[in-house]
Design a protein around this motif. Sequence first.
Motif, PDB file in Angstrom:
ATOM      1  N   ILE A 313       0.875  -1.021   0.005  1.00 17.06           N
ATOM      2  CA  ILE A 313       0.135   0.079   0.087  1.00 17.06           C
ATOM      3  C   ILE A 313       0.959   1.314  -0.074  1.00 17.06           C
ATOM      4  CG2 ILE A 313      -1.534   1.505   1.324  1.00 17.06           C
ATOM      5  CD1 ILE A 313      -3.018  -1.373   2.260  1.00 17.06           C
ATOM      6  N   SER A 314       1.862   1.394   0.937  1.00 17.82           N
ATOM      7  CA  SER A 314       2.904   2.408   0.893  1.00 17.82           C
ATOM      8  C   SER A 314       3.513   2.542  -0.462  1.00 17.82           C
ATOM      9  CB  SER A 314       3.626   2.171   1.905  1.00 17.82           C
ATOM     10  OG  SER A 314       4.551   1.161   1.757  1.00 17.82           O
ATOM     11  N   LEU A 315       3.818   1.536  -0.976  1.00 14.00           N
ATOM     12  CA  LEU A 315       4.490   1.880  -2.431  1.00 14.00           C
ATOM     13  C   LEU A 315       3.335   2.251  -3.660  1.00 14.00           C
ATOM     14  CD1 LEU A 315       6.747  -1.522  -2.685  1.00 14.00           C
ATOM     15  CD2 LEU A 315       7.432   0.961  -2.416  1.00 14.00           C
ATOM     16  N   THR A 316       2.347   1.687  -3.363  1.00 14.32           N
ATOM     17  CA  THR A 316       1.272   2.336  -4.239  1.00 14.32           C
ATOM     18  C   THR A 316       0.880   3.817  -4.003  1.00 14.32           C
ATOM     19  OG1 THR A 316       0.028   0.078  -4.109  1.00 14.32           O
ATOM     20  CG2 THR A 316      -1.102   1.972  -5.022  1.00 14.32           C
ATOM     21  N   TYR A 317       0.852   3.902  -2.820  1.00 15.93           N
ATOM     22  CA  TYR A 317       0.304   5.421  -2.357  1.00 15.93           C
ATOM     23  C   TYR A 317       1.831   6.405  -2.902  1.00 15.93           C
ATOM     24  CZ  TYR A 317      -0.370   9.508   0.624  1.00 15.93           C
ATOM     25  OH  TYR A 317      -0.704  10.868   0.850  1.00 15.93           O
ATOM     26  N   GLY A 318       2.997   6.032  -2.732  1.00 16.37           N
ATOM     27  CA  GLY A 318       3.876   6.742  -3.228  1.00 16.37           C
ATOM     28  C   GLY A 318       3.825   7.078  -4.692  1.00 16.37           C
ATOM     29  N   ASN A 319       3.612   5.856  -5.486  1.00 15.41           N
ATOM     30  CA  ASN A 319       3.249   6.169  -6.700  1.00 15.41           C
ATOM     31  C   ASN A 319       2.334   6.894  -7.425  1.00 15.41           C
ATOM     32  OD1 ASN A 319       5.820   4.414  -7.545  1.00 15.41           O
ATOM     33  ND2 ASN A 319       4.457   2.719  -7.306  1.00 15.41           N
ATOM     34  N   VAL A 320       1.041   6.669  -6.710  1.00 20.59           N
ATOM     35  CA  VAL A 320      -0.259   7.573  -7.073  1.00 20.59           C
ATOM     36  C   VAL A 320      -0.136   9.169  -6.695  1.00 20.59           C
ATOM     37  CG1 VAL A 320      -2.357   7.962  -6.216  1.00 20.59           C
ATOM     38  CG2 VAL A 320      -1.556   5.647  -6.648  1.00 20.59           C
ATOM     39  N   PRO A 366      -5.660   9.205 -13.896  1.00 19.99           N
ATOM     40  CA  PRO A 366      -6.254   7.672 -14.208  1.00 19.99           C
ATOM     41  C   PRO A 366      -5.571   6.862 -13.129  1.00 19.99           C
ATOM     42  CG  PRO A 366      -5.453   8.861 -16.309  1.00 19.99           C
ATOM     43  CD  PRO A 366      -5.148   9.603 -15.172  1.00 19.99           C
ATOM     44  N   LEU A 367      -4.319   6.976 -12.652  1.00 22.87           N
ATOM     45  CA  LEU A 367      -3.789   5.961 -11.885  1.00 22.87           C
ATOM     46  C   LEU A 367      -4.609   6.079 -10.339  1.00 22.87           C
ATOM     47  CD1 LEU A 367      -1.591   3.878 -11.340  1.00 22.87           C
ATOM     48  CD2 LEU A 367      -0.258   5.754 -10.704  1.00 22.87           C
ATOM     49  N   VAL A 368      -4.823   7.399 -10.308  1.00 20.08           N
ATOM     50  CA  VAL A 368      -5.582   7.475  -8.781  1.00 20.08           C
ATOM     51  C   VAL A 368      -6.823   6.887  -9.040  1.00 20.08           C
ATOM     52  CG1 VAL A 368      -6.599   9.549  -7.334  1.00 20.08           C
ATOM     53  CG2 VAL A 368      -4.413   9.744  -8.361  1.00 20.08           C
ATOM     54  N   LYS A 369      -7.608   6.978 -10.195  1.00 18.30           N
ATOM     55  CA  LYS A 369      -9.064   6.335 -10.109  1.00 18.30           C
ATOM     56  C   LYS A 369      -8.879   4.898  -9.712  1.00 18.30           C
ATOM     57  CE  LYS A 369     -10.609  10.117 -13.285  1.00 18.30           C
ATOM     58  NZ  LYS A 369     -11.034  10.387 -14.603  1.00 18.30           N
ATOM     59  N   VAL A 370      -7.888   4.280 -10.403  1.00 23.96           N
ATOM     60  CA  VAL A 370      -7.631   2.897 -10.250  1.00 23.96           C
ATOM     61  C   VAL A 370      -7.267   2.454  -8.905  1.00 23.96           C
ATOM     62  CG1 VAL A 370      -6.189   0.624 -10.632  1.00 23.96           C
ATOM     63  CG2 VAL A 370      -6.945   2.459 -12.567  1.00 23.96           C
ATOM     64  N   ALA A 371      -6.553   3.033  -8.312  1.00 24.60           N
ATOM     65  CA  ALA A 371      -6.180   3.025  -6.754  1.00 24.60           C
ATOM     66  C   ALA A 371      -7.304   3.344  -5.707  1.00 24.60           C
ATOM     67  CB  ALA A 371      -5.054   4.169  -6.276  1.00 24.60           C
TER      68      ALA A 371
END
Length: 409
Positions: A313-320, A366-371
């Motif tokens: 989740i932390s890696l996803t949040y950083g990328n988002v 678009p990446l935020v919408k997926v997350a």
Amino acid sequence: TDTSPASQVLAISIYSLCPIYASRQFDVKSRVFLILTGVIFTLNPFILQNYSYIFDSISMSLAALMATLAFTSISKELESPSIKGYLNGIFLGAVFLFSSLSLYQAAFGIFMAFSATYSIVNLFHNRIHGNLSKIAFSYITSASIALALYFPIKIIFVGRNYGLQKSRTPSLMETPKIILENFISLIDYLKLLLGTEVLGLLTMTYLAFIFFSLCLMTIKTILKIERSSFFQAKEFFHISILVMLYGFILASSIGGLNLLLLNPVWEPRVLMGFSALLCGSGFTLWKQIKQNEEFKIFTIVSTTVLAILFINISLTYGNVVSAQTFYNQTTAARLLIDLKTATTNELMSSEESKIFILGEMDDASPLVKVARRKYPFMKEMLPSYFRHWFHSYQLLKSQGMEHKPTYLY
């Protein structure tokens, strides 16, 4: 000046000290388990948002460390043979807690969670009501002193209308009702954040596992009390009340002092007590099962699964966050080009007419919408700049807009 990522690295380093210091009170000597609980403390979803505040992340992490040191200072002196040592622990704890409140009030939940879990440990190991009352008195006295010292600071520095409105507290008669209402709204907010996906299911399963295990240990402790001639019905009643009290304090630690406010603001960044709840509960369970190898392995496996999820989740949040920042900058640049083009007509070039109107728009990349679909709490952690006039203006100003609008929405 943008100091990232240095400020975030320093903040994470400071946060990581909290479980290290707290673990000493729970006698956790397993490095593997300490690393896993450290990951859970520093990378859980409710603390990730704090790292996004570039200029405040360090003060937030220091507040968490001060709250932890307040807990350890009091706990270390509980067994002091002298009254002086015992009182020094309370006083030092109050100083650390006052420092924590002055930096970031939400960190008070960390003190609550560690104190409640440590009290539960003592319930299992020191089944003497006098000792349990002494522990509760120490934490409550230290917290009361810190809050009494902080109250004048709040009056002096909370001067804005928004701050005054959000920091209002109820009257003494209304307090129980407000606490209950805020507790219910906190539960609803947690349901919204965690959702029913992998994050919510695994987190709730982990907490349910700890809760079930601690309930079994509580029953075991009570059964021992009933078989002992040393304990009377009065002691049994006192310990039962303390179990319920500590349980409520532990659950309330997620919201912390927000439960005492008339208009609490529920955001992921203020739920710092959730970190200590997971960490402290794990420490409590580990101390009870360290003689049971099979149970210990199961605890490590379940903690590992949760830690891996939080790392993901932390890696996803950083990328988002990185993708959304780039998206915001490019969107602002396009808007500035349109605004500069508009100033070529007579209306916008007039010094008297500096009103820019931005209609409400979906500013999520678009990446935020997926997350957001996978992790519902991402919606709360990623603000919509173009849905609020002030945030929109600040973003455009950072990109070089010279006009000062009358309003912007």
